[in-house]
Write a protein that holds these residues in place. Structure first.
Motif, mmCIF file in Angstrom:
data_model
loop_
_atom_site.group_PDB
_atom_site.id
_atom_site.type_symbol
_atom_site.label_atom_id
_atom_site.label_comp_id
_atom_site.label_asym_id
_atom_site.label_seq_id
_atom_site.Cartn_x
_atom_site.Cartn_y
_atom_site.Cartn_z
ATOM 1 N N THR A 7 -6.708 8.848 1.047
ATOM 2 C CA THR A 7 -6.520 7.426 1.269
ATOM 3 C C THR A 7 -5.269 6.907 0.552
ATOM 4 N N ASP A 8 -4.942 5.639 0.790
ATOM 5 C CA ASP A 8 -3.789 4.996 0.163
ATOM 6 C C ASP A 8 -4.252 4.119 -0.991
ATOM 7 N N SER A 52 0.842 -1.186 0.000
ATOM 8 C CA SER A 52 0.000 0.000 0.000
ATOM 9 C C SER A 52 0.886 1.249 0.000
ATOM 10 N N GLN A 53 0.550 2.217 -0.861
ATOM 11 C CA GLN A 53 1.337 3.437 -0.930
ATOM 12 C C GLN A 53 0.434 4.649 -0.798
ATOM 13 N N GLY A 54 1.001 5.722 -0.286
ATOM 14 C CA GLY A 54 0.226 6.946 -0.125
ATOM 15 C C GLY A 54 1.119 8.164 -0.201
#
Lengths: 391, 290
Positions: free
Chosen positions: B213-214, B120-122
């Motif tokens: 959000t991510d 997961s990236q953000g």
């Protein structure tokens, strides 16, 4: 019996028998890996055949068949683990529950005129609803999963469906053959003709006096109940159930790729599609292994591209052109009029060949200039008459 | 205290819902005109979200500046997709179109997985942790900005369809395909444009969503479903319907997640869909069609 073989040519029967014999003998020569692949193929062929009743015959696009697989799996597994009830008895409640859920969805949709894309979304909605519901249904493990006891079985316990892969292979083979024969018979029954009529044009079918609500319901309930049987085998073969996996939309898509690639509405489509897709996935895996490429996603990218190419260049699926082009296979399925087939059967053939293109065919025929009669009039109004029907 | 918390949750639900609405607007526009259901919608949005991450880490641009380039890239993607692969499918049966877009979606998801990995990236912006305090009701600043931007894009889109000639031409295609052909519109090109515009909406929505959000490659199908639910609740093909549906679903999910468990929140949106479909199949704002 007569209905079963009527109009099927002898060479076709021989070929079918050879194919069946090869499948029967396959486990003798196959190693464990090949056997698992074959079990997967048969599972998809069976489930695809069940889905085909609803979409291929009655023309109702369901994108939530994982719901019925999941219900069948969870009901029998829960009855077996919690109460020690044999899956052979447990499958009756499973069938009933899946059929009832199918009936509810069908009732909601058909009673209120939900069709096409909307119906497809409704089926997705129910499957997703079930997925999240089972995620919070702690009695059967919730999102943590539900497990069947696994041991090293020296002997096949057929009554409790515990045993070797070979046993599952033969059960699935019997189920696939059974579903195939059932569909073959259904297509020649009154309901089958009604379904095809409804698929081609619900309005025309209704105008002819077919109770389209009732026959659509039959298709949904039958398809749902039969699909749940696949779920029973799924549960006892894999021994673990996670709502995130069993009910997920990608499961539903996986199920219907086979029949769509193989040919929607054909008897052999789901089988051919299952062989092709599982074969493709496995060979891609093998190729990646050989090349030493071990990146997540590579395999699926190629899988997606292959799917894309098939849909783009074979709009009706693999089976119909195969059937048309190969003389050998043509004899396999072509029920020729000169074999003494009844007249209705020839009509049926026409229906079957149309594969949902009847309307477009009519339209393209209308575009051709048919001669000097009323040219001006035709030119002016056909554009408006042959409206795309979607606006 | 509780009313304030509920109010906070409700407001943040509405704000997120506006962004969702913009995403669904893209789907609605595409369906309304091209009559193809874009099953790769959420996947296109994940592409936009990863573009945001790339631009952000490479150039450090603010998401609101990135709105333009990301939308432009998505526009190009949508235009080319329609031109190259979807146009030949316009007259094919639904399941065939469905297959095509599912195949596209599979390639997109796994292509992203291949490039960016499963994690997961953000992004973190300067105002990520800011908030407004409205008499005890605390609201994330990022969400407010995102919702305002989503509204601006939506209004721009409405005016494009109402006021410009191209917009009118596209609406003509949607209203009467054969009529549009008769008056000499290049329907294929307009379809490509429409798909591009729909994709650009998704690009804008994805950019806005990155503020709150991510993203992971696997999130695509969930957004696709969400867009479906919103669009069908609001009315497939209706532009105001998409925004109304987005707000309704955003609100429902926020409140459902608060009063029950967050993991069950999507169940409520599906419940709304199941309720709406039988009783108002054309959706809340949809026109009755034959």
């Amino acid at each position: 019996m007569k209905l079963l073989f009527d109009g099927v040519s002898r060479s076709a029967l021989i070929l079918l028998a050879l194919f069946f014999a090869a499948l029967l003998l396959a486990p003798m020569v196959a190693n464990d890996y090949v056997l698992v692949v074959l079990v997967t193929i048969l599972y998809f062929a069976y489930a695809g055949q069940c889905w085909n009743i609803m979409m291929g015959f009655a023309g109702q696009l369901s994108l939530g068949h994982a719901l019925y697989i999941g219900l069948g799996a969870y009901v029998t597994a829960a009855l077996y683990v919690k109460f020690g009830i044999s899956p052979w008895i447990g499958l009756f409640p499973a069938l009933a529950i899946s059929g009832a859920v199918g009936a509810v969805i069908g009732f909601l949709a058909f009673r209120f005129g939900v069709s096409g894309v909307y119906f497809a979304i409704l089926t997705i909605a129910f499957a997703e609803f079930a997925r999240i519901g089972f995620d919070h249904f702690t009695w059967v493990g919730g999102s943590g999963g539900f497990f069947l006891p696994v041991a090293n079985y020296t002997q096949n316990d057929f009554f409790n469906l515990r045993g070797s892969q070979k046993m599952f292979y033969y059960i699935l083979l019997a189920m696939t053959v059974g579903a195939f024969i059932l569909c073959h018979l259904l297509l020649r029954s009154r309901a089958g003709y009604y379904w095809l009529a409804i698929r081609e044009s619900p309005e025309a079918a209704e105008a002819l006096g077919i109770n389209i609500f009732r026959y659509k319901m039959y298709a949904v309930v039958l398809s749902a109940a039969l699909t749940s049987l696949g779920g029973v085998i799924f549960a006892f073969f894999y021994n673990n159930l996670f709502p995130e996996q069993v009910f997920h939309i990608s499961r539903s898509i996986e199920l219907i790729l086979g029949p769509i690639i193989g040919g929607v509405g054909t008897l052999f489509g789901p089988i051919v599609g299952a062989f092709l897709l599982t074969g493709l996935a496995e060979s891609l895996r093998e190729i990646m292994l050989r090349l030493g490429v071990d990146l997540p996603g590579v395999k699926q990218v190629f899988y997606g591209i292959c799917l894309l190419l098939v849909v783009m260049f074979l709009p009706d699926g693999v089976w119909p052109p195969l059937k048309k082009n190969s003389a050998l296979i043509a004899t396999l399925t072509e029920r020729r009029a000169d074999h003494g087939a009844p007249r209705s059967q020839r009509h049926f053939e026409k229906l079957q060949r149309s594969e949902g293109r009847a309307e477009r065919h009519l339209r393209s025929a209308a575009r051709k200039d048919r001669g000097p009669d009323w040219p001006e009039r035709r030119r002016q109004d056909y554009m408006l008459q042959y409206d795309r029907g979607c606006l | 205290m509780t009313t304030e918390v509920v109010l906070k949750i409700a407001i943040s639900g509405v704000l997120t819902g506006l962004v969702y609405g913009l995403m669904a607007l893209g789907l609605s526009v595409i369906f309304g005109v091209v009559r193809v259901v874009n099953f790769a919608h959420g996947e296109m949005m994940t592409i936009a979200m990863y573009l945001v991450i790339v631009f952000f880490s490479a150039l450090g641009l603010d998401p609101f500046i990135m709105l333009v380039p990301v939308s432009a890239v998505l526009f190009a993607l949508g235009y080319l997709m329609q031109r190259a692969i979807i146009n030949p499918f316009i007259n094919r049966p639904e399941h065939s179109q469905f297959m095509l877009l599912v195949a596209v979606a599979i390639v997109m998801v796994n292509g992203l997985l291949l490039i960016f990995g499963p994690d997961s990236q953000g992004i973190t912006t300067s105002y990520s942790f800011d908030s407004f305090d409205l008499g005890g009701v605390i609201i994330d600043a990022g969400k407010v900005y995102a919702a305002i931007a989503a509204l601006i894009v939506a209004v721009a889109l409405f005016s494009f369809f109402r006021l410009t000639l191209t917009g009118k031409a596209i609406r003509a295609c949607a209203d009467n395909y054969n009529g549009a052909l008769v008056v000499g519109l290049d329907v294929k090109r307009l379809y490509s444009l429409t798909f591009g515009i729909g994709a650009a909406c998704v690009g804008a929505a994805g950019t806005m969503l990155m503020i709150v959000t991510d993203v992971t490659p696997a999130i695509g199908p969930a957004y696709t479903l969400l867009a479906f639910v919103i669009v069908i609740t609001g009315g497939l093909g209706s532009m105001p319907g998409a925004i109304v549906g987005g707000v309704l679903i955003g609100l429902t999910e926020a409140l459902g997640g608060f009063f029950f468990t967050p993991s069950a929140k999507t169940m409520f949106s599906f419940a709304i869909l199941v309720l709406v479909l039988p009783f108002r199949p054309q959706g809340i704002m949809g026109r009755k069609t034959a």
